[in-house]
Every structure is written in structure tokens, then in C-alpha cells.
Design a protein around this motif. Structure first.
Motif, PDB file in Angstrom:
ATOM      1  N   ALA A  10       0.843  -1.200   0.000  1.00  0.00           N
ATOM      2  CA  ALA A  10       0.000   0.000   0.000  1.00  0.00           C
ATOM      3  C   ALA A  10       0.876   1.248   0.000  1.00  0.00           C
ATOM      4  CB  ALA A  10      -0.899  -0.003   1.234  1.00  0.00           C
ATOM      5  N   PRO A  11       0.390   2.334  -0.594  1.00  0.00           N
ATOM      6  CA  PRO A  11       1.157   3.583  -0.571  1.00  0.00           C
ATOM      7  C   PRO A  11       1.489   3.997   0.859  1.00  0.00           C
ATOM      8  CG  PRO A  11      -0.724   3.776  -2.025  1.00  0.00           C
ATOM      9  CD  PRO A  11      -0.876   2.467  -1.295  1.00  0.00           C
ATOM     10  N   VAL A  12       2.656   4.599   1.017  1.00  0.00           N
ATOM     11  CA  VAL A  12       3.152   5.011   2.332  1.00  0.00           C
ATOM     12  C   VAL A  12       3.019   6.519   2.467  1.00  0.00           C
ATOM     13  CG1 VAL A  12       5.203   5.066   3.802  1.00  0.00           C
ATOM     14  CG2 VAL A  12       4.758   3.076   2.377  1.00  0.00           C
ATOM     15  N   THR A  13       2.601   6.982   3.625  1.00  0.00           N
ATOM     16  CA  THR A  13       2.508   8.412   3.888  1.00  0.00           C
ATOM     17  C   THR A  13       3.913   9.004   3.952  1.00  0.00           C
ATOM     18  OG1 THR A  13       0.521   8.023   5.182  1.00  0.00           O
ATOM     19  CG2 THR A  13       1.605  10.148   5.491  1.00  0.00           C
ATOM     20  N   VAL A  66      13.616   6.707   0.181  1.00  0.00           N
ATOM     21  CA  VAL A  66      13.915   5.282   0.040  1.00  0.00           C
ATOM     22  C   VAL A  66      12.773   4.615  -0.718  1.00  0.00           C
ATOM     23  CG1 VAL A  66      14.406   3.139   1.280  1.00  0.00           C
ATOM     24  CG2 VAL A  66      15.243   5.324   2.184  1.00  0.00           C
ATOM     25  N   TYR A  67      13.149   3.756  -1.671  1.00  0.00           N
ATOM     26  CA  TYR A  67      12.184   3.096  -2.541  1.00  0.00           C
ATOM     27  C   TYR A  67      12.417   1.586  -2.550  1.00  0.00           C
ATOM     28  CZ  TYR A  67      11.841   7.883  -4.229  1.00  0.00           C
ATOM     29  OH  TYR A  67      11.680   9.240  -4.303  1.00  0.00           O
ATOM     30  N   ASP A  68      11.343   0.830  -2.419  1.00  0.00           N
ATOM     31  CA  ASP A  68      11.404  -0.624  -2.530  1.00  0.00           C
ATOM     32  C   ASP A  68      11.072  -0.969  -3.978  1.00  0.00           C
ATOM     33  OD1 ASP A  68      10.986  -3.373  -2.604  1.00  0.00           O
ATOM     34  OD2 ASP A  68       9.792  -3.421  -0.764  1.00  0.00           O
ATOM     35  N   MET A  81       7.337   7.264 -12.179  1.00  0.00           N
ATOM     36  CA  MET A  81       7.247   5.856 -11.779  1.00  0.00           C
ATOM     37  C   MET A  81       7.848   5.621 -10.398  1.00  0.00           C
ATOM     38  SD  MET A  81       8.338   3.630 -15.040  1.00  0.00           S
ATOM     39  CE  MET A  81       7.800   3.976 -16.672  1.00  0.00           C
ATOM     40  N   LEU A  82       8.964   6.261 -10.126  1.00  0.00           N
ATOM     41  CA  LEU A  82       9.687   6.041  -8.875  1.00  0.00           C
ATOM     42  C   LEU A  82       8.797   6.313  -7.661  1.00  0.00           C
ATOM     43  CD1 LEU A  82      12.491   5.225  -7.806  1.00  0.00           C
ATOM     44  CD2 LEU A  82      13.071   7.653  -7.771  1.00  0.00           C
ATOM     45  N   LYS A  83       7.928   7.294  -7.772  1.00  0.00           N
ATOM     46  CA  LYS A  83       7.050   7.659  -6.651  1.00  0.00           C
ATOM     47  C   LYS A  83       6.204   6.480  -6.161  1.00  0.00           C
ATOM     48  CE  LYS A  83       6.704  12.464  -8.035  1.00  0.00           C
ATOM     49  NZ  LYS A  83       5.838  13.511  -8.574  1.00  0.00           N
ATOM     50  N   ASP A  84       5.848   5.583  -7.063  1.00  0.00           N
ATOM     51  CA  ASP A  84       5.026   4.430  -6.686  1.00  0.00           C
ATOM     52  C   ASP A  84       5.736   3.496  -5.706  1.00  0.00           C
ATOM     53  OD1 ASP A  84       2.957   5.234  -8.353  1.00  0.00           O
ATOM     54  OD2 ASP A  84       3.655   4.001 -10.031  1.00  0.00           O
ATOM     55  N   TYR A  85       7.057   3.541  -5.677  1.00  0.00           N
ATOM     56  CA  TYR A  85       7.844   2.598  -4.875  1.00  0.00           C
ATOM     57  C   TYR A  85       8.329   3.194  -3.551  1.00  0.00           C
ATOM     58  CZ  TYR A  85       7.720   0.269  -9.353  1.00  0.00           C
ATOM     59  OH  TYR A  85       7.270  -0.322 -10.515  1.00  0.00           O
ATOM     60  N   TYR A  86       7.911   4.399  -3.260  1.00  0.00           N
ATOM     61  CA  TYR A  86       8.346   5.103  -2.048  1.00  0.00           C
ATOM     62  C   TYR A  86       7.922   4.346  -0.790  1.00  0.00           C
ATOM     63  CZ  TYR A  86       8.447   8.687   1.595  1.00  0.00           C
ATOM     64  OH  TYR A  86       8.666   9.382   2.763  1.00  0.00           O
ATOM     65  N   ILE A  87       8.890   4.150   0.137  1.00  0.00           N
ATOM     66  CA  ILE A  87       8.562   3.497   1.417  1.00  0.00           C
ATOM     67  C   ILE A  87       9.010   4.315   2.622  1.00  0.00           C
ATOM     68  CG2 ILE A  87       8.476   1.147   0.514  1.00  0.00           C
ATOM     69  CD1 ILE A  87      11.352   0.781   1.661  1.00  0.00           C
ATOM     70  N   GLY A  88       9.736   5.396   2.416  1.00  0.00           N
ATOM     71  CA  GLY A  88      10.155   6.225   3.541  1.00  0.00           C
ATOM     72  C   GLY A  88      11.316   7.121   3.177  1.00  0.00           C
TER      73      GLY A  88
END
Length: 142
Positions: A41-44, A72-74, A123-130
């Protein structure tokens, strides 16, 4: 039409030997394979912080993170299902990505994706985790 009708060429269609084993893919509007999309799920923004040491532990295709501009991106699914795994023309791109897993690859990412490749930033924004915990650097980084 032909002056010598008995010399008409025959067209032969060759089917790759393993065509029945070739996988089929579905694609997103931006060109990514659907399987490359994040499976979380998207991360705040700003809700999680990671150290460089923690980032460095995620350096495999099965668990791959990168850091770009203190974010940081997964990108595990992006790498795992990248076309370079099965299409020869994308191998060098995949190798470059694999080499950066578990690292802060800000400079390389910005150099490669400047100007005309704005889609990569989207695209990179979709993988953001923190975020990278910049407190470990006295609050200053990039």
C-alpha cells in the motif's frame, strides 16, 4: 503481373522452438509490466525513516531498495519483473539497476534520468517506502 509466374517466392513463417513457453505480460499505461508494480500500500510521506545501514541490507533482486534524494524506494517488483530478465535489449539497464540495489544511487539516477526521461521520476514515486534518516548526518545531506 509476373513475367515468370513459376518463380513466385514462398513466404515461410518460422515459429520459435519454445514459443509455447514464452510468457505473456500485461502492461500499465506507462509501459511497465503489471507485475513490476509495487505489492504494498502507498506510504505516507515522512512516516518511516531508514538508515544507510538498513538500506544496505536490501541489495538483492528478491529484496531490493534504493535511495534517491534522501527518499527510500522498494523496487523489488520492478527489478524482479524487469524486461531485461528475458529481453536482450534491456539487459544493460537491468544490470545497472541491480548494481545500485541497497545503495544511495542519487547521482547515478539523476544523471541517467535527467531531461527527457521524466517518466522514470513519476514511476519512482510508486515505490516510495520512507525517508533516509538524515539525522545520522547531522541533518545535512544532498
Amino acid at each position: 503481373f509476373f513475367s515468370e509466374p513459376h518463380l513466385i517466392c514462398r513466404v515461410m513463417v518460422f515459429t520459435p522452438m519454445f514459443a509455447h513457453q514464452m510468457p505473456t505480460y500485461t502492461y500499465e499505461p506507462d509501459g511497465r509490466r503489471t507485475a513490476q508494480m509495487p505489492d504494498f500500500a502507498p506510504v505516507t510521506r515522512g512516516s518511516r525513516k531508514f538508515t544507510l545501514e538498513e538500506l544496505a541490507t536490501h541489495k538483492t533482486v528478491e529484496d531490493g531498495w534504493i535511495c534517491v534524494n534522501n527518499k527510500v524506494y522498494d523496487i523489488t517488483n520492478f527489478v524482479k519483473h524487469h524486461p531485461g530478465n528475458d529481453l536482450g535489449g534491456k539487459v544493460s539497464t537491468l544490470l545497472a539497476i541491480k548494481r545500485t540495489l541497497g545503495t544511495d544511487c542519487s547521482e547515478e539516477f539523476m544523471e541517467i534520468h535527467q531531461g527527457t526521461v521524466a517518466n522514470a521520476w513519476v514511476m519512482l514515486k510508486d515505490y516510495y517506502i520512507g525517508d533516509l534518516d538524515v539525522a545520522q548526518f547531522g541533518g545535512q545531506r544532498h
